[in-house]
Design a protein around this motif. Structure first.
Motif, PDB file in Angstrom:
ATOM      1  N   UNK A  27       0.439  -0.924   0.286  1.00 31.51           N
ATOM      2  CA  UNK A  27      -0.025   0.046  -0.260  1.00 31.51           C
ATOM      3  C   UNK A  27       1.207   1.131   0.272  1.00 31.51           C
ATOM      4  N   UNK A  28       1.557   1.446   1.035  1.00 30.49           N
ATOM      5  CA  UNK A  28       2.591   2.303   0.782  1.00 30.49           C
ATOM      6  C   UNK A  28       3.371   2.218  -0.432  1.00 30.49           C
ATOM      7  N   UNK A  29       3.815   1.360  -0.583  1.00 32.15           N
ATOM      8  CA  UNK A  29       4.678   1.499  -2.437  1.00 32.15           C
ATOM      9  C   UNK A  29       3.696   1.740  -3.881  1.00 32.15           C
ATOM     10  N   UNK A  30       2.519   1.885  -3.651  1.00 30.89           N
ATOM     11  CA  UNK A  30       1.489   2.355  -4.655  1.00 30.89           C
ATOM     12  C   UNK A  30       1.282   3.960  -4.132  1.00 30.89           C
ATOM     13  N   UNK A  31       1.012   3.678  -3.076  1.00 28.66           N
ATOM     14  CA  UNK A  31       1.262   5.361  -2.844  1.00 28.66           C
ATOM     15  C   UNK A  31       2.232   6.142  -3.319  1.00 28.66           C
ATOM     16  N   UNK A  32       3.125   6.029  -2.683  1.00 28.18           N
ATOM     17  CA  UNK A  32       4.881   6.620  -3.224  1.00 28.18           C
ATOM     18  C   UNK A  32       4.484   7.205  -4.783  1.00 28.18           C
ATOM     19  N   UNK A  33       4.196   5.000  -5.489  1.00 27.87           N
ATOM     20  CA  UNK A  33       4.284   5.445  -6.586  1.00 27.87           C
ATOM     21  C   UNK A  33       3.634   6.718  -7.747  1.00 27.87           C
ATOM     22  N   UNK A  34       2.363   6.572  -7.093  1.00 24.76           N
ATOM     23  CA  UNK A  34       1.142   7.135  -7.561  1.00 24.76           C
ATOM     24  C   UNK A  34       1.419   9.131  -7.556  1.00 24.76           C
ATOM     25  N   UNK A  35       1.861   9.185  -6.208  1.00 27.10           N
ATOM     26  CA  UNK A  35       2.815  11.154  -6.438  1.00 27.10           C
ATOM     27  C   UNK A  35       3.645  11.100  -6.610  1.00 27.10           C
ATOM     28  N   UNK A  36       4.257  10.311  -7.118  1.00 22.88           N
ATOM     29  CA  UNK A  36       5.268  10.788  -7.943  1.00 22.88           C
ATOM     30  C   UNK A  36       5.837  10.567  -9.752  1.00 22.88           C
ATOM     31  N   UNK A  37       4.207  10.047 -10.168  1.00 22.06           N
ATOM     32  CA  UNK A  37       4.021  10.160 -11.284  1.00 22.06           C
ATOM     33  C   UNK A  37       2.580  10.862 -12.154  1.00 22.06           C
ATOM     34  N   UNK A 138      -6.813  11.052  -6.501  1.00 22.83           N
ATOM     35  CA  UNK A 138      -5.902  12.607  -6.027  1.00 22.83           C
ATOM     36  C   UNK A 138      -4.538  12.059  -5.515  1.00 22.83           C
ATOM     37  N   UNK A 139      -3.865  10.549  -6.448  1.00 19.19           N
ATOM     38  CA  UNK A 139      -2.581  10.225  -6.414  1.00 19.19           C
ATOM     39  C   UNK A 139      -1.772  11.388  -7.991  1.00 19.19           C
ATOM     40  N   UNK A 140      -2.290  10.894  -7.952  1.00 16.11           N
ATOM     41  CA  UNK A 140      -2.374  11.726 -10.191  1.00 16.11           C
ATOM     42  C   UNK A 140      -1.752  13.906  -9.578  1.00 16.11           C
ATOM     43  N   UNK A 141      -3.293  13.911  -8.722  1.00 12.29           N
ATOM     44  CA  UNK A 141      -3.233  15.267  -8.385  1.00 12.29           C
ATOM     45  C   UNK A 141      -2.423  15.643  -7.938  1.00 12.29           C
ATOM     46  N   UNK A 142      -1.748  14.643  -6.435  1.00 10.48           N
ATOM     47  CA  UNK A 142      -0.854  15.048  -6.181  1.00 10.48           C
ATOM     48  C   UNK A 142       0.190  15.983  -6.735  1.00 10.48           C
ATOM     49  N   UNK A 143       1.034  14.759  -7.669  1.00  2.00           N
ATOM     50  CA  UNK A 143       1.807  14.744  -8.374  1.00  2.00           C
ATOM     51  C   UNK A 143       1.944  15.902  -8.922  1.00  2.00           C
TER      52      UNK A 143
END
Length: 189
Positions: A27-37, A138-143
């Motif tokens: 779950x952590x890795x999903x979030x980290x990749x998501x907010x950085x791409x 939100x991950x994509x938007x956060x990026x």
């Protein structure tokens, strides 16, 4: 229809990481990749080990995927922090099958988690922090939001998101009138 927002505060991002890491490294890795791409969740959940590592188990410099929505190849550089998170994840979870999904479902087959499960993971962590209107998008938007805040050219970000205009990108990432006012007031030549 409720629109999701980016996570604007860096401290909240850090807290989300801590919550997700305590739950599960996946779950952590999903979030980290998501907010950085700029990848959509439908693309992220389909990432397999061979997408992020080579035959020698070395983490790649780029994540290259064919986007489901656009059918276009999208090549994204992996930052040092993302590479480190992938490296740790590979060490702890890789079992020799390069075609295994990174974000594997616990249902026993080699299937990725679904979009609904990904949404549940992200929204539950956000709720724990008291954040509202947070979901997988939100991950994509956060990026995008933090790219703009750090000075990335809007045209470049527009291209990353495959948007048709700058105004669409600004609206998409949640740049508000308050943000624009603060930028003008900070200049004060």
């Amino acid at each position: 229809m409720k629109f999701v927002e980016p996570i604007r505060e860096l401290q909240k991002i850090s807290s989300m990481k801590k919550i997700l890491l305590a739950q599960r490294e996946r779950d952590y890795l999903l979030f980290v990749i998501g907010i950085n791409s700029a990848y959509r969740i439908s693309d992220l959940i389909r990432v397999q080990f061979h997408h992020v590592m080579d035959e020698k188990l070395k983490v790649r410099n780029h994540l290259i995927l064919i986007e489901q929505k656009t059918k276009k190849e999208n090549k994204v550089a992996l930052s040092k922090g993302v590479k480190k998170a992938i490296e740790i994840y590979v060490q702890n979870h890789y079992q020799g099958n390069p075609n295994e999904f990174l974000f594997k479902s616990r249902k026993g087959t080699n299937q990725p988690i679904g979009r609904v499960q990904a949404w549940q993971i992200i929204s539950d962590a956000a709720e724990e922090l008291g954040l509202e209107n947070i979901g997988t998008h939100s991950l994509r938007k956060t990026f995008g939001y933090h790219q703009i805040k750090r000075g990335t050219n809007i045209t470049l970000l527009m291209k990353m998101f495959n948007h048709s205009s700058e105004s669409v990108t600004l609206r998409y990432i949640g740049i508000t009138q308050d943000d624009m006012d603060a930028a003008v007031q900070a200049l004060d030549l």
